[in-house]
Design a protein around this motif. Structure first.
Motif, short mmCIF file in Angstrom:
data_model
loop_
_atom_site.label_atom_id
_atom_site.label_comp_id
_atom_site.label_asym_id
_atom_site.label_seq_id
_atom_site.Cartn_x
_atom_site.Cartn_y
_atom_site.Cartn_z
N ILE A 131 -35.31 67.25 -14.51
CA ILE A 131 -35.46 67.94 -13.23
C ILE A 131 -36.76 68.72 -13.23
N ILE A 132 -37.55 68.57 -12.19
CA ILE A 132 -38.84 69.26 -12.10
C ILE A 132 -38.61 70.69 -11.64
N VAL A 133 -39.06 71.64 -12.46
CA VAL A 133 -38.95 73.05 -12.12
C VAL A 133 -40.27 73.48 -11.49
N PRO A 134 -40.27 73.95 -10.24
CA PRO A 134 -41.53 74.32 -9.58
C PRO A 134 -42.26 75.42 -10.33
N ALA A 135 -43.60 75.30 -10.39
CA ALA A 135 -44.39 76.26 -11.14
C ALA A 135 -44.75 77.50 -10.33
N SER A 136 -44.79 77.37 -9.03
CA SER A 136 -45.27 78.50 -8.23
C SER A 136 -44.41 78.79 -7.00
N SER A 137 -43.21 78.27 -6.96
CA SER A 137 -42.31 78.55 -5.84
C SER A 137 -40.88 78.62 -6.36
N SER A 138 -40.01 79.18 -5.55
CA SER A 138 -38.63 79.34 -5.97
C SER A 138 -37.90 77.99 -6.00
N PHE A 139 -36.89 77.91 -6.84
CA PHE A 139 -36.11 76.69 -6.98
C PHE A 139 -35.27 76.44 -5.73
N GLN A 140 -35.32 75.21 -5.21
CA GLN A 140 -34.59 74.87 -3.99
C GLN A 140 -33.46 73.90 -4.32
N ILE A 141 -32.23 74.39 -4.28
CA ILE A 141 -31.07 73.55 -4.60
C ILE A 141 -30.89 72.43 -3.58
N SER A 142 -31.44 72.64 -2.37
CA SER A 142 -31.27 71.64 -1.32
C SER A 142 -32.16 70.41 -1.53
#
Length: 222
Positions: free
Chosen positions: A39-50
Motif C-alpha cells: 500500500i502506498i503511504v502518501p509522503a506529503s498528504s493525509s492518508f485517504q481510506i476512500s
C-alpha cells in the motif's frame, strides 16, 4: 487480489476500492499492509481510506496463499482493531523528510562537481526547496557534502546516486534527517573546541612552550 495474479497490485486497486465499503476497508487495511500488500503511504498528504493506492509490484499466487494462511490461523486478528488512519499517518514526517533528501540527491547533488578542493552545486539550487524544507535537510546536506563521493576528476563516483537513494529509502540516513540543525551546529562547535584544547595541552605543544620559556629566561639572563 487473486484475480490479478501475475499483474501489478495497482491493477487491483480500483476493484478493491469499489468492492469494499469504507468501513470494511478500515477493518482490514492494516492487516493487509502488515502482511505485505504494498500500500502506498502518501509522503506529503493525509492518508485517504476512500482511495487506497497500491504499488506496481507484481501479485504472486504463493504470496496470496501465504497471506490467506496467516489470516486463517488468526495470527493477525489483533490488527483488525488498529486504527487505520493512525497507522498510515504516523510516519508522515519521516516519509516527507526522506522524499526531501531524495529530491536533493536527484536534483542537486546529481549535478554537482568537486572542483579546486570545493564541492560546487548548481546555481540557485536552493530554489528547489521552501525555507522550511531547506531547514529540514541542512544536516543531511552537510553530511553528504563530502569529497568522498567524488572521483579525482571532480565527477561523482559511479553508482553513488543510486546507492544514496537506496540508503535513504531503507532508513540509513534517518538520524541525519531528524537531527536539528542548531543541535548539529552546537556539536560541531564543541568538537572544534575540544580539538583546539587537545592541541594546546598536547605533550608536543607543552614541550614547545617550555622551550620558548627557557629561551626567554636565557635571554633575560644574558
Amino acid at each position: 487480489m487473486k484475480k490479478y495474479v501475475g499483474q501489478p497490485f495497482s491493477n487491483a486497486q480500483h476493484d478493491f476500492n469499489t468492492t469494499l465499503s469504507i468501513s470494511e476497508k478500515r477493518a482490514v487495511i492494516v492487516a493487509l499492509h502488515k502482511l505485505g500488500v504494498p500500500i502506498i503511504v502518501p509522503a506529503s498528504s493525509s492518508f485517504q481510506i476512500s482511495n487506497i493506492k497500491f504499488s506496481d509490484s507484481t501479485i504472486l499466487n504463493e504470496e496470496m496463499d501465504s497471506i490467506i494462511a496467516q489470516l486463517n490461523k488468526g495470527n493477525c486478528d489483533y490488527l483488525f482493531y488498529e486504527d487505520a488512519e493512525n497507522h498510515f499517518s504516523s510516519n508522515l514526517r519521516l516519509n516527507t523528510l526522506r522524499e526531501l533528501a531524495k529530491r536533493y540527491v536527484n536534483c542537486v547533488m546529481k549535478h554537482s562537481r568537486y572542483i579546486n578542493d570545493k564541492i560546487s552545486d548548481p546555481n540557485n539550487w536552493i530554489s528547489y526547496f521552501t525555507p522550511g524544507e531547506l531547514q529540514a535537510i541542512l544536516v543531511f546536506y552537510f553530511r553528504v557534502h563530502d569529497n568522498m563521493f567524488y572521483e579525482d576528476n571532480g565527477n561523482l563516483k559511479s553508482g553513488i546516486i543510486e546507492n544514496l537513494i537506496n540508503e535513504i529509502e531503507i532508513g540509513l540516513w534517518d538520524n541525519c534527517l531528524f537531527w536539528d540543525y542548531v543541535a548539529y551546529q552546537n556539536m560541531q562547535n564543541q568538537n572544534m573546541l575540544v580539538n583546539q584544547m587537545s592541541q594546546m595541552f598536547s605533550p608536543g605543544q607543552r614541550n614547545n612552550e617550555c622551550s620558548r620559556e627557557k629561551d626567554c629566561l636565557s635571554d633575560d639572563c644574558g
